[in-house]
Scaffold this active site. Sequence first.
Site, PDB file in Angstrom:
ATOM      1  N   HIS A 159       0.860  -1.180   0.000  1.00  0.00           N
ATOM      2  CA  HIS A 159       0.000   0.000   0.000  1.00  0.00           C
ATOM      3  C   HIS A 159       0.901   1.237   0.000  1.00  0.00           C
ATOM      4  CE1 HIS A 159      -2.820   2.922   1.819  1.00  0.00           C
ATOM      5  NE2 HIS A 159      -3.799   2.108   1.487  1.00  0.00           N
ATOM      6  N   ASP A 205       3.144  -4.472   8.011  1.00  0.00           N
ATOM      7  CA  ASP A 205       1.922  -3.690   7.835  1.00  0.00           C
ATOM      8  C   ASP A 205       0.765  -4.684   7.947  1.00  0.00           C
ATOM      9  OD1 ASP A 205      -0.285  -2.334   7.025  1.00  0.00           O
ATOM     10  OD2 ASP A 205       0.478  -1.791   5.041  1.00  0.00           O
ATOM     11  N   GLN A 262      -4.537  -5.021   7.104  1.00  0.00           N
ATOM     12  CA  GLN A 262      -5.563  -5.893   6.535  1.00  0.00           C
ATOM     13  C   GLN A 262      -5.626  -7.235   7.252  1.00  0.00           C
ATOM     14  OE1 GLN A 262      -7.763  -5.175   4.141  1.00  0.00           O
ATOM     15  NE2 GLN A 262      -6.941  -3.154   3.692  1.00  0.00           N
ATOM     16  N   LYS A 275     -10.636  -0.531  10.465  1.00  0.00           N
ATOM     17  CA  LYS A 275     -10.879  -1.696   9.616  1.00  0.00           C
ATOM     18  C   LYS A 275     -11.327  -2.902  10.433  1.00  0.00           C
ATOM     19  CE  LYS A 275      -7.374  -0.559   6.113  1.00  0.00           C
ATOM     20  NZ  LYS A 275      -8.064   0.363   5.243  1.00  0.00           N
ATOM     21  N   CYS A 299      -4.867   2.572  -3.535  1.00  0.00           N
ATOM     22  CA  CYS A 299      -3.631   3.093  -2.928  1.00  0.00           C
ATOM     23  C   CYS A 299      -2.476   2.121  -3.110  1.00  0.00           C
ATOM     24  CB  CYS A 299      -3.837   3.404  -1.453  1.00  0.00           C
ATOM     25  SG  CYS A 299      -5.020   4.715  -1.169  1.00  0.00           S
TER      26      CYS A 299
END
Lengths: 414, 160
Positions: A127, A203, A206, A229, A371
């Site tokens: 991302h 990261d 998600q 999220k 993104c």
Amino acid sequence: MTITTPLDVERIKRDFAILSRDLDGKRLVFLDSAASSQKPESVLAAMDDMYRRHYANVHRGVYRIAEEATAAFEGARAKVARFVGAKSSAEIVFVRNATEAINLVAYSWARANLHAGDAIVLTHMEHHANVVPWQMLAAERDIEIRWIPLTPDYMLDLTKLDETLEGARLLSVSAMSNVLGTINPVRQMVDAAHAHDALALIDACQFVPHVRTDVTEWDADFVAFSAHKMCGPSGIGALWARRELLEAMPPFLGGGEMIRDVRLDGFTTNDVPWKFEAGTPPIVDAVGFGAAVDYLQCLGMDAVRDHEMRLTRYALDALTESFPDTLRIYGPRDVSVRGGAVSFLFDGIHAHDISQVLDEHGVCVRAGHHCAKPLMRQLGVPATSRASFYVYNDEADVDALVAALAMAEQFFAH
Amino acid sequence: MAGLEDLYREIILDHYRSPRNRGELPTPPAHKTEGFNPLCGDEVVVYLDVDPATDTVRDIKIAGQGCSISQASTSMMSGAVKGKTVDEARRLIRAFKALMSIHESKLEGEGDGADLAADLEGVRLGDLEALQGVVKFPVRIKCATLAWNTLQQGLDEIAE
């Protein structure tokens, strides 16, 4: 042995008021949770109660509601810490979102430790949040960025991982792609990074909302994720980092709260994690974050993962069977190595146009580059449509998507 | 509520399926300008061949990729400015933006109804008026104006 109780999606749907909204006679079919999830009543109620009964600034007042506010705020930090397997609450720094968490590492740790000629390893599926902060640093410090490419089946090509990590100082990689859904072998990559004396930033924006996460098991150095999220409010996220790293890192933003003492000739920093939390924090959002963690834990993260694997399998099959010649899916087919973000394109119909027609039918999907423009360039497409699933989605939502897509295809074919 | 037919008029879909003036021009003498819509990744490339003697758009070619609205708007734009003088092209840009962004300019306090009427006065938009339905879908206005902003940038660069 753990027993997983399957999710009762019909009941879960009732926890999310927005899902009962009527859009000109059509049911809201929300398939954009990878961008941001909806919020259950328990999160809204916790935040409402905080404002109505316990609100005051934290770590300041000696009066009763200030104590209550501080306890709620720090209690939320402890819940988040436990949720991701942190050894201590001190390892959870509250930030605005995963983007800020990565920037914090880039500004604090990286600018204190990386110098001209050093290398950072990223992947083609990152991302922008895990690309641009490093490009900014690279331009400032003459640092090399190396890239791990993709395989034709949308996984990371790790055949040259060791070579790529040779002499690198940091590996920064997504645990789950927001476009392809791909779940990366985090532990394997962290081990490889450490073998080359590089640190590893994950990261997990998600990943954390969808899969049981244990940062200690990953053996990572930094992990970034966002509340919004995972059923929590927007405006708050977390950076998890190993305590000794946080203690050695210079502060990021300066101000109140992050200091122990300030004199005319300088300051000393507060303990971690407050050292990195300058200014009044998002107090009520933190409480909402804690309530979101409670909600997900109540469902059970193993049940969440089982549900999403089953639903993703159903969606992949339904899309392939319904549009065998015209629809292409960008992402792995094996649901054991992927999450519930499903990107696709129709022959000759732009993602934006698909999304517009779907909106007519109450179906919310994301259209665009998500993104992740470097990834889009690798895939050779300007944009994709993306449907993404969460705890409140079911087969009926996938059926609504497929039906709306059939109408979109028909609309642009005539 | 605005229906899909307001947005996707037949003439728009026709320009999308069969874009006019697609291709490239050698640079120089032509001038190449790229425009991007960061929201959706749409891309428009405009090749402008302006005759300095007559200040006329002698030829125009377009490339790029994007949604039906951005690509149809680009195709229509190319047809509308080809053979026109630079001044006429600039008036078309103003008129088209006025058609698209009534609300924007009001918000920014840049203009009012009178300015809009002035921008549109005496300009024949023809097919371009089919894009008027886009105004009812605010997210898509940027798709429709991308080609025109790119054209404007190209004309500005040539003038420099």
